[in-house]
Design an enzyme around this catalytic site. Structure first.
Site, PDB file in Angstrom:
ATOM      1  N   ASP A 487       4.038  61.263   0.059  1.00  0.00           N
ATOM      2  CA  ASP A 487       3.888  59.811   0.091  1.00  0.00           C
ATOM      3  C   ASP A 487       3.433  59.230  -1.234  1.00  0.00           C
ATOM      4  O   ASP A 487       3.432  58.018  -1.416  1.00  0.00           O
ATOM      5  CB  ASP A 487       2.829  59.434   1.140  1.00  0.00           C
ATOM      6  CG  ASP A 487       3.426  59.325   2.530  1.00  0.00           C
ATOM      7  OD1 ASP A 487       4.631  59.111   2.642  1.00  0.00           O
ATOM      8  OD2 ASP A 487       2.653  59.455   3.487  1.00  0.00           O
TER       9      ASP A 487
HETATM   10  C1  BGC Z   1      -2.509  59.690   0.635  1.00  0.00           C
HETATM   11  C2  BGC Z   1      -1.375  60.403   1.313  1.00  0.00           C
HETATM   12  C3  BGC Z   1      -0.935  59.646   2.532  1.00  0.00           C
HETATM   13  C4  BGC Z   1      -0.655  58.203   2.164  1.00  0.00           C
HETATM   14  C5  BGC Z   1      -0.159  57.396   3.347  1.00  0.00           C
HETATM   15  C6  BGC Z   1      -2.157  58.250   0.397  1.00  0.00           C
HETATM   16  O1  BGC Z   1      -3.256  57.566  -0.154  1.00  0.00           O
HETATM   17  O2  BGC Z   1      -2.817  60.343  -0.587  1.00  0.00           O
HETATM   18  O3  BGC Z   1      -1.768  61.724   1.634  1.00  0.00           O
HETATM   19  O4  BGC Z   1       0.201  60.231   3.051  1.00  0.00           O
HETATM   20  O5  BGC Z   1      -1.776  57.620   1.584  1.00  0.00           O
HETATM   21  O6  BGC Z   1      -1.075  56.689   4.008  1.00  0.00           O
HETATM   22  C1  NOJ Z   2      -0.372  62.633   4.642  1.00  0.00           C
HETATM   23  C2  NOJ Z   2       0.664  61.919   5.422  1.00  0.00           C
HETATM   24  O1  NOJ Z   2       0.197  61.730   6.748  1.00  0.00           O
HETATM   25  C3  NOJ Z   2       1.955  62.687   5.455  1.00  0.00           C
HETATM   26  O2  NOJ Z   2       2.939  61.963   6.123  1.00  0.00           O
HETATM   27  C4  NOJ Z   2       2.394  63.025   4.068  1.00  0.00           C
HETATM   28  O3  NOJ Z   2       3.545  63.819   4.157  1.00  0.00           O
HETATM   29  C5  NOJ Z   2       1.311  63.750   3.294  1.00  0.00           C
HETATM   30  N1  NOJ Z   2       0.112  62.981   3.319  1.00  0.00           N
HETATM   31  C6  NOJ Z   2       1.689  64.025   1.854  1.00  0.00           C
HETATM   32  O4  NOJ Z   2       1.683  62.875   1.075  1.00  0.00           O
END
Ligand code: BGC
Ligand code: NOJ
Length: 834
Positions: A487
């Protein structure tokens, strides 16, 4: 240093001191009523949606941590001494303390001044309430005159509003008290048809429902005036902060024990029959009174607890393994499966790191969670697949999240995370392979929940695959959209405004491409081909195989960097995750996914990529996500470069990805490396470094700080992570090799050299399989013979057995060579860590 120990026989983690590095929590409830409970009784409860139906108040980000909970206070009425038997909130010294976190229950027991208090917290199956069964024992040799106070603070339902909208909320709180039961009914007078109730099995001598009155001016929950003085105020909340507290008086002879039960519950009434008498403003309690009466009976409480324990014994019984490694056994047999249930239930919504406010059910998250859950409750998995598919859009794309209460797609975050739809194919495949239930593929499912738009689920999967093919970029690789699994790799975002959301900011027409989605596509195309074959749709199956092969070729041609798979191409067509970059040269995700999809397994690329992982990404605390870490903000890469080096996606050990490498290692036949990597993030094997790890030693955390971080080895964001499902898949399906397929259960272990085999029990499509795998220690190899109920069968797939049968399966592993290593994998030079 440890703060407790595993009690494997009881399936509990026993915490032996209250001041754990962070609150170590557990979850109560499985279906509708949920609760978080920490080892000092902190936490909160909610009905289905942690934002919109929160029963009790919790103050995130408070000091000290973990404020708000299910509190009890004991007061010695002869001396005035008072304390919390769960340590918080008074934090008075306890002579003894243990907290046992079990499966769906928590027991906190302590002793002070000869008074023993043990409280069992759990949510009975099928109920929308929690019970606190408290046993008080006088261990003194003199009689004891005690007061016991209970305390919860109510949340005014919408947790976000509750924490922000004080001009209104300080005026809306309302309660009723009847026969010692506190009813919280804020907003019940208008549109809400639900309320909370808090009762006790014994008649209280007093009560409080206004926090201010109970606490006294300028006091906290650590020193309530009512407790200090041993006298409730019998307050009725009008606005401000409604709470529920009972005052019980107990006189105990030496050795005497008393048991009390508190019931905290959620109830709904029909909209047009919510008042009694009709036309009044008084809650109709007729549905709740029988429930309160039931749990006044100790036998009912005990029976409900036994049912809960039996439920878990039964659930876990379907998958049990006995291997030479205790960390494997304990995680597989108990804790990893348990965590899979929790992630399935709550996605990423409510933990100590997820506030229960921000996020609904993630589309990719829930699909992946299902991979570790489907064997536990296939009927619930089926419903989840259909719910997820109903939030798909006609294009085949998907809402990134949906709301648990309405099951509708979340407009605030929208769509355009281009990996999302492909995970639905993997989840559906896992469901069909586990159950054999192909009927799900014909279920009519709408798009975007629009009535009239239904097609069979199978077509949803076809559109999901087509979604990728409709969105290929300049290199023939899938366009990444907002982001793929990572993400934080926001290649079409270009955000320069502080605080702007990386998730939703998007430059239209972005042409960045993802090698990762390329690998995922190959995996999903194979899965869909197998499904199509299962349905007898051979032309379609052939088309998916061909599409997968084509993409595999593109990944090899455009995604190979020379020693590893590249990560992506940015919006300007420059490679990301390449030796041509100065930072962020190699990413873990494409090495895992591409190899899992079989890309490069035959021509050596896979093995080379895994060597690069070992040389460049592996640390003793797990495999980091990227190297070298980004040291500055890169506008063209987005959020990943917003994190300081070593944290989260910027070179943290992002645990979710580690099992992908574990699986990849088994695909190239390296069981030693697979188990070694598996153990590096296994919470039980990290228990002895609890002071460094800090999070619970019984569940996975999302992240362990990477080698670039000053706190290398410190975990964060425990519980709600896809790490749980993927590790269960990696250890049970790939290292132990017990893998559901359409035609049966494949037995294909890839074990470390020093193991002599293992035994397992696996329920599969109604039959119970007792599996024994033999191997000569010191050798490596794969299954050479499979005997099912005494009969040798060809290949290594146990065909589907008659439901109800119990079948003995014996697999022999033939040595194909001596071990190449001593079971440890060499670490890359730069990443030995502290
Ligand atoms: C986090 C991710 C997460 C994303 C979506 C980001 O701040 O680092 O792990 O998937 O937010 O909410
Ligand atoms: C947490 C999110 O919930 C997931 O959807 C995502 O794949 C990982 N972070 C990596 O960014």
């Amino acid at each position: 240093m440890q703060f407790g120990h595993f009690d494997d026989a009881a399936r509990e983690y026993v915490i032996t001191r209250p001041d754990t590095p962070l609150p170590w929590i557990n979850y109560l409830g499985n279906e509708e009523y949920f609760a978080i409970v920490s080892n000092t009784a902190g936490g909160y409860s909610f009905f289905r949606d942690p934002r919109l139906r929160r029963l009790t108040r919790y103050r995130y980000n408070n000091v000290p941590l973990d404020s708000g909970g299910r509190y009890l206070y004991v007061r010695d009425d002869d001396t005035g001494d008072f304390w919390s038997p769960s340590w918080q909130p008074t934090k008075g010294d306890l002579d003894e303390y243990t907290c046992r976190h079990g499966l769906g229950y928590t027991i906190i027991e302590s002793q002070r001044a000869g008074i023993d208090v043990e409280t069992l917290y759990f949510v009975p199956l099928g109920e929308t309430l929690e019970l606190w069964r408290t046993r008080v024992v006088n261990q003194r040799d003199t009689p004891a005159r005690l007061s016991l106070f209970s305390a919860v603070e109510f949340c005014l339902w919408d947790a976000l509003d509750d924490a922000t909208n004080f001009q209104r909320n300080f005026s809306v709180g309302e309660v009723e008290v009847e026969d010692g039961v506190v009813y919280h009914k804020s907003e019940y007078r208008e549109r809400r048809d639900h309320f909370a109730y808090f009762g006790c099995s014994e008649a209280p001598v007093g009560f409080d429902t206004q926090s201010d009155a109970f606490l006294g001016p300028y006091r906290g929950w650590d020193r309530p005036l009512a407790v200090e003085e041993g006298r409730s105020r019998d307050s009725i909340a009008h606005g401000w902060a409604p709470c529920g507290s009972h005052h019980l008086q107990l006189e105990l002879e030496p050795g005497e024990a008393r048991e009390l039960v508190f019931v905290l519950g959620y109830a709904e009434n029909p909209h047009d029959a919510k008042f009694d008498p009709p036309g009044s403003q008084t809650i109709d309690k007729s549905r709740v009174l029988p429930i309160l009466a039931r749990y006044r009976e100790p036998a009912e409480v005990e029976a409900a607890f036994v049912r809960l324990r039996d439920y878990w014994t039964d659930l876990l019984g379907g998958l049990q393994a006995t291997t030479p490694n205790e960390h494997v056994n304990r995680m597989v047999n108990v804790w990893n499966q348990y965590q899979c249930m929790v992630t399935f239930n709550l996605s990423r919504s409510a933990s100590l790191f997820e506030s229960g406010i921000g996020r609904g059910m993630g589309f990719r998250d829930s699909n992946q969670d299902l991979l570790g859950f489907v064997h536990l409750a296939p009927a619930r998995a089926r419903e989840r697949v259909l719910d997820l598919a109903a939030t798909q859009l006609p294009t085949g794309g998907a809402y990134h999240q949906y709301q648990p209460l309405t099951k509708r797609g979340n407009d605030a975050i929208g769509s355009g995370f281009n990996d999302d739809p492909l995970w639905l194919i993997l989840a559906t495949g896992a469901y069909v392979k586990e159950t054999g239930d192909v009927s799900i593929l014909q279920e009519p499912v709408p798009y975007d929940n629009e009535e009239g738009s239904e097609t069979p689920l199978y077509e949803h999967l076809q559109r999901a695959l087509q979604y990728t093919l409709d969105r290929l970029g300049p290199h023939g690789l899938p366009l990444i959209g907002h982001a793929d699994w990572n993400d934080c790799l926001n290649l079409n975002c270009f955000s320069e405004t502080p605080g702007e959301s990386f998730q939703t900011t998007y430059r239209e027409g972005g042409s960045a491409e993802s090698v990762f989605i390329g690998g995922l596509f190959v995996l999903a195309a194979d899965e869909l081909a197998a499904i199509a074959e299962r349905l007898g749709d051979d032309p379609e199956a052939a088309a998916y195989v061909a599409a997968g092969e084509l993409m595999s070729g593109t990944v090899r041609a455009q995604g190979w960097d020379g020693e590893w798979f590249r990560r992506a191409y940015d919006n300007a067509g420059e490679p990301v995750g390449s030796s041509a970059n100065d930072e962020g040269q190699i990413f873990i995700e494409p090495q895992g996914l591409c190899v899992m999809a079989g890309v490069g397994v035959d021509d050596g690329l896979a093995a080379r990529a895994l060597t690069s992982v070992r040389e460049r990404l592996a640390t003793k605390h797990g495999i980091v996500l990227v190297q070298p870490a980004y040291t500055r903000y890169h506008l063209e890469l987005g959020e990943i470069t917003s994190y300081p080096p070593g944290y989260k996606e910027n070179a943290g050990v992002f645990c979710h990805t580690n099992p992908w490498i574990v699986i990849a290692e088994t695909l190239v036949g390296n069981g030693d490396a697979a188990l070694d990597y598996y153990l590096r993030t296994n919470p039980s094997s990290r228990e002895e470094i609890s002071e460094l790890h800090r999070c619970e030693p019984y569940v996975y955390a999302q992240m362990i700080a990477g080698a670039d971080a000053p706190t290398h080895g410190e975990a964060k964001n425990s519980w709600l992570t896809g790490t749980a499902a993927w590790n269960l898949v990696a250890i049970t399906q790939w290292i132990l090799g017990i893998r559901p397929e359409h035609d049966g259960l494949r037995i294909d272990p890839c074990l470390p050299a020093d193991w002599d085999g293992f035994t397992a029990e696996r329920d599969f499509r109604g039959a119970t399989l007792h599996i024994t795998v033999h191997k000569q220690p010191g050798t490596r190899g794969r299954v050479s013979s499979l005997v099912v109920d005494g009969e040798r069968i060809a290949g290594n797939v146990v065909p589907v057995q008659p439901a109800g049968s119990v079948v003995e399966v014996v697999a022999e592993i033939e040595a194909d060579g001596a071990a190449r290593t001593d079971g440890r994998v060499e670490l890359g030079g730069a990443h030995q860590g502290p």
